[in-house]
Write a protein that holds these residues in place. Structure first.
Motif, PDB file in Angstrom:
ATOM      1  N   LEU A  55       6.152   2.285 -12.990  1.00  0.00           N
ATOM      2  CA  LEU A  55       5.500   2.663 -11.737  1.00  0.00           C
ATOM      3  C   LEU A  55       4.352   3.609 -12.062  1.00  0.00           C
ATOM      4  O   LEU A  55       3.298   3.586 -11.442  1.00  0.00           O
ATOM      5  CB  LEU A  55       6.509   3.361 -10.812  1.00  0.00           C
ATOM      6  N   ILE A  56       4.606   4.479 -13.034  1.00  0.00           N
ATOM      7  CA  ILE A  56       3.575   5.309 -13.632  1.00  0.00           C
ATOM      8  C   ILE A  56       3.709   5.096 -15.135  1.00  0.00           C
ATOM      9  O   ILE A  56       4.830   4.994 -15.650  1.00  0.00           O
ATOM     10  CB  ILE A  56       3.779   6.806 -13.297  1.00  0.00           C
ATOM     11  N   ARG A  67      -3.773  11.760 -12.979  1.00  0.00           N
ATOM     12  CA  ARG A  67      -2.869  11.479 -11.859  1.00  0.00           C
ATOM     13  C   ARG A  67      -2.878  12.634 -10.871  1.00  0.00           C
ATOM     14  O   ARG A  67      -2.934  12.441  -9.664  1.00  0.00           O
ATOM     15  CB  ARG A  67      -1.443  11.184 -12.349  1.00  0.00           C
ATOM     16  N   ILE A  76      -4.394   9.018  -0.432  1.00  0.00           N
ATOM     17  CA  ILE A  76      -4.029   9.406   0.930  1.00  0.00           C
ATOM     18  C   ILE A  76      -2.523   9.224   1.072  1.00  0.00           C
ATOM     19  O   ILE A  76      -2.011   8.124   0.861  1.00  0.00           O
ATOM     20  CB  ILE A  76      -4.711   8.484   1.966  1.00  0.00           C
ATOM     21  N   ILE A 149      11.847   1.649  -4.023  1.00  0.00           N
ATOM     22  CA  ILE A 149      11.133   2.901  -3.789  1.00  0.00           C
ATOM     23  C   ILE A 149      10.700   2.915  -2.329  1.00  0.00           C
ATOM     24  O   ILE A 149      10.004   2.012  -1.868  1.00  0.00           O
ATOM     25  CB  ILE A 149       9.881   3.000  -4.685  1.00  0.00           C
ATOM     26  N   THR A 151       8.542   3.606   0.637  1.00  0.00           N
ATOM     27  CA  THR A 151       7.144   3.825   1.066  1.00  0.00           C
ATOM     28  C   THR A 151       6.190   3.990  -0.122  1.00  0.00           C
ATOM     29  O   THR A 151       5.364   3.137  -0.364  1.00  0.00           O
ATOM     30  CB  THR A 151       7.024   5.026   2.022  1.00  0.00           C
ATOM     31  N   LEU A 152       6.254   5.084  -0.824  1.00  0.00           N
ATOM     32  CA  LEU A 152       5.369   5.268  -1.974  1.00  0.00           C
ATOM     33  C   LEU A 152       5.882   6.410  -2.845  1.00  0.00           C
ATOM     34  O   LEU A 152       6.645   7.264  -2.412  1.00  0.00           O
ATOM     35  CB  LEU A 152       3.924   5.540  -1.546  1.00  0.00           C
ATOM     36  N   LEU A 153       5.457   6.391  -4.090  1.00  0.00           N
ATOM     37  CA  LEU A 153       5.774   7.451  -5.039  1.00  0.00           C
ATOM     38  C   LEU A 153       4.455   8.136  -5.376  1.00  0.00           C
ATOM     39  O   LEU A 153       3.662   7.612  -6.159  1.00  0.00           O
ATOM     40  CB  LEU A 153       6.403   6.854  -6.299  1.00  0.00           C
TER      41      LEU A 153
ATOM     42  N   PRO B 351       4.067   0.910  -6.021  1.00  0.00           N
ATOM     43  CA  PRO B 351       4.376   2.026  -5.120  1.00  0.00           C
ATOM     44  C   PRO B 351       3.677   3.331  -5.497  1.00  0.00           C
ATOM     45  O   PRO B 351       3.461   4.188  -4.649  1.00  0.00           O
ATOM     46  CB  PRO B 351       5.897   2.181  -5.266  1.00  0.00           C
ATOM     47  N   ALA B 352       3.320   3.488  -6.786  1.00  0.00           N
ATOM     48  CA  ALA B 352       2.634   4.709  -7.222  1.00  0.00           C
ATOM     49  C   ALA B 352       1.195   4.398  -7.625  1.00  0.00           C
ATOM     50  O   ALA B 352       0.565   5.178  -8.330  1.00  0.00           O
ATOM     51  CB  ALA B 352       3.387   5.347  -8.387  1.00  0.00           C
ATOM     52  N   GLY B 353       0.683   3.264  -7.199  1.00  0.00           N
ATOM     53  CA  GLY B 353      -0.619   2.802  -7.683  1.00  0.00           C
ATOM     54  C   GLY B 353      -1.784   3.597  -7.114  1.00  0.00           C
ATOM     55  O   GLY B 353      -1.835   3.866  -5.916  1.00  0.00           O
ATOM     56  N   MET B 357      -1.116   2.732  -3.394  1.00  0.00           N
ATOM     57  CA  MET B 357      -0.035   3.501  -2.765  1.00  0.00           C
ATOM     58  C   MET B 357      -0.269   3.675  -1.273  1.00  0.00           C
ATOM     59  O   MET B 357       0.676   3.676  -0.489  1.00  0.00           O
ATOM     60  CB  MET B 357       0.190   4.840  -3.470  1.00  0.00           C
ATOM     61  N   GLU B 358      -1.543   3.775  -0.879  1.00  0.00           N
ATOM     62  CA  GLU B 358      -1.823   3.967   0.551  1.00  0.00           C
ATOM     63  C   GLU B 358      -1.323   2.802   1.396  1.00  0.00           C
ATOM     64  O   GLU B 358      -0.915   2.983   2.537  1.00  0.00           O
ATOM     65  CB  GLU B 358      -3.334   4.133   0.767  1.00  0.00           C
ATOM     66  N   GLY B 360       1.291   1.272   1.120  1.00  0.00           N
ATOM     67  CA  GLY B 360       2.715   1.443   1.406  1.00  0.00           C
ATOM     68  C   GLY B 360       2.944   2.307   2.627  1.00  0.00           C
ATOM     69  O   GLY B 360       3.993   2.222   3.270  1.00  0.00           O
TER      70      GLY B 360
END
Lengths: 157, 412
Positions: A55-56, A67, A76, A149, A151-153, B351-353, B357-358, B360
């Protein structure tokens, strides 16, 4: 050389690391790593299958700085913070040159509106060079137990 | 059947969408029947993920659980993951290899083509019990799905009437899939992102070429912007599929000054990547296209961002919950250096892109924003009313195309 035991030094390292993230001092987060380092966040399913993508995924400390600046200036996402809770470190290998440690973690995510949920749990699979006074990571693989995961990480683990 | 108001579409064209379509459980139920089980093809996995006889994966078509399995004849078969006895899942694992499938509940067994082959104690025990003599196993198999493989992508359909996969996609979409999946691929990672919104909000977001440079500021913040590049949006005849692409003549770095001139939020100065190697990939597409986002109705996305290749499968999990399954790809022929570029550029996606990520979160912003607005409408008018291909990416033509295909199937 420090008079602390290796276990104590690792515990101190972990405490400082999670405090840094949970207090939103992300600019200091890359300092926990050597300049030449590996940091990745993946999941147990990918780890078991030997799939390399994360993911990272970073193979040097500059990518960690990038990052943080992306999170601060480009990306955002809703304001949120983490509370890391760590379990006991298990030293899987210890030689004068290299120390390998596995430490379980849970991370609670607190959204700006107060919503508080268990976000991820897993293990840190760490590699340190024990020689210097201050422990720094040469490698940290964050292996999340779940492949899902929410929504987002954004903030690193 | 329900206490919900019928969905009211206010215009003839496709420039208005009633928010209720993202909110009502009865709409989701109709979508299952008319779209997912209608004349559509749903992506389920890669050919390369089930290379040998007995290899299988489980997935979903909408909310219908399915098993996708290769038999010893080399063919791929798909059937509903539902025991024809009491309806339990036949197969519990995400993937594996098996000789046949046995339901854990009462041990009914199925072959790899989904045929019911064994009923435990069918003849009873010691002459007592058992199934009636007229019970015919051949009449009791779970629903079988049609299977089509295109460029290594496995699509399935519940429909007997659906077009062939090539006709369904159309020549332009076929060609754009072929340019990416032109040689054997390998999976290099799988992740699932749980989105707090209706599935359509995510699928529209994929098709929305208008938002890309406005919501996603990573490229512009770090002076990696590519808006000055040439590109276009292709919308399929049906409206349901699309491609958005852009190209440069030389790989990147030539960040223009147009953003500053436009005074957009993304023109902030002073930020540079400490490790610019993130985007220093290698040229592997002769046509110079550095970004291609392609969608196939109702829930498949193929993405090439520089050397970063991935498939996204969009699955509804409820009115306001969607599973987004990411499959990161490399080519089997990758050198170690090429593979490392892909791992590095994968930071852009998922998901962490940095640039995804936005996506998501933004669907959730809409889902929450419209909470009290079920009888109001979204405005989708950028670029006019057209649902056709456009040389400009500042258009919502492909979003309108989605609604054209959607309303056709939903008879709305």
């Amino acid at each position: 050389m420090s008079t602390l035991s290796l276990r104590e030094r690792i515990a101190d390292f972990h405490a400082a690391y999670i405090r840094c993230i949970d207090q939103d001092a992300l600019e200091q987060w890359p300092d926990f790593f050597e300049a030449q380092c590996h940091y990745s966040v993946t999941t147990a399913e990918n780890d078991r299958a030997g799939l390399a993508a994360g993911l990272i995924w970073a193979n040097n400390r500059n990518m960690l700085h990038d990052r943080v600046s992306a999170l601060r200036h480009a990306n955002i996402y809703e304001r949120q913070s983490y509370r890391h809770i760590l379990g006991l470190p298990f030293i899987t290998q210890s030689t004068p040159e290299v120390v390998e440690v596995e430490t379980p973690f849970m991370v609670v995510r607190i959204m700006h509106d107060g919503q508080t949920d268990l976000f991820v749990c897993g293990i840190y699979r760490d590699v340190f060079k024990p020689g210097s006074d201050t422990l720094k990571l040469t490698s940290r693989r964050v292996i999340c137990d779940s492949n899902r995961i929410d929504t987002l990480l954004a903030v690193p683990l | 059947m329900s206490d919900y108001q019928p969905i009211h579409w206010s215009t003839e064209g496709y420039t208005r969408v009633p928010y209720a379509v993202y909110q009502q459980p009865d709409v989701l139920a109709q979508e299952q029947k008319k779209i997912y089980e209608g004349p559509t093809w749903s992506y389920v996995c890669l050919d390369a993920e089930i290379p040998q006889g007995g290899d299988y994966r489980t997935s979903h078509v909408g909310n219908a659980p399915v098993v996708v399995v290769r038999d010893d004849d080399g063919e791929i078969y798909a059937f509903e993951n539902r025991c024809s006895h009491r309806g339990a899942l036949i197969c519990l694992d995400r993937a594996g290899k098996t000789r046949d499938f046995q339901c854990v509940y009462h041990a009914w067994t199925y072959d790899r083509q989904g045929n019911l082959k064994g009923v435990a104690f069918e003849a009873g025990l010691n002459g007592a019990g058992g199934m009636p003599e007229h019970f015919c196993k051949e009449d009791h198999s779970p629903r079988k799905l049609r299977v089509a493989v295109f460029c290594g992508l496995v699509f399935v359909s519940f429909s007997e009437d659906v077009d062939s996969i090539e006709d369904y996609l159309g020549p332009e979409i076929c060609a754009r899939i072929e340019r990416v999946l032109n040689k054997p691929v390998e999976v290099i990672g799988r992740f699932t992102q749980v989105l707090p919104n209706n599935w359509k909000l995510y699928f529209e977001n994929v098709k929305d070429s208008y938002h890309a440079s406005l919501l996603h500021l990573f490229f512009t913040t770090f002076k990696l912007n590519r808006l000055s590049q040439r590109g276009a949006v292709i919308v399929s005849e049906s409206g349901g599929h699309h491609v958005s692409y852009s190209m440069v003549d030389a790989p990147d770095q030539a960040a223009g000054t147009q953003y500053q001139e436009q005074g957009l939020r993304s023109d902030q100065d002073g930020y540079r990547l400490a490790d610019p190697s993130l985007l220093q990939g290698f040229k592997e597409f002769e046509d110079g296209i550095t970004l291609q986002i392609l969608s196939v109705f109702p829930g498949f996305v193929l993405q090439q961002i520089q050397n970063c290749l991935a498939i996204r499968q969009v699955l509804p999990k409820g009115v306001a919950s969607t599973d987004l399954h990411w499959t990161y790809l490399g080519y089997a022929s990758d050198t170690p250096e090429q593979r490392e570029v892909r791992l590095k550029q994968a930071n852009l996606i998922g998901p962490a892109g940095f640039v995804s990520m936005e996506d998501g979160a933004v669907g959730g912003f809409v889902q929450r924003g419209i909470a009290a607005a079920g009888d109001l409408e979204a405005v989708i008018e950028m670029g006019g009313e057209s649902t056709s291909s456009s040389p400009s990416r500042v258009t919502e033509a492909s979003v309108r195309g989605f609604w054209k295909a959607y309303r056709q199937l939903m008879q709305a």
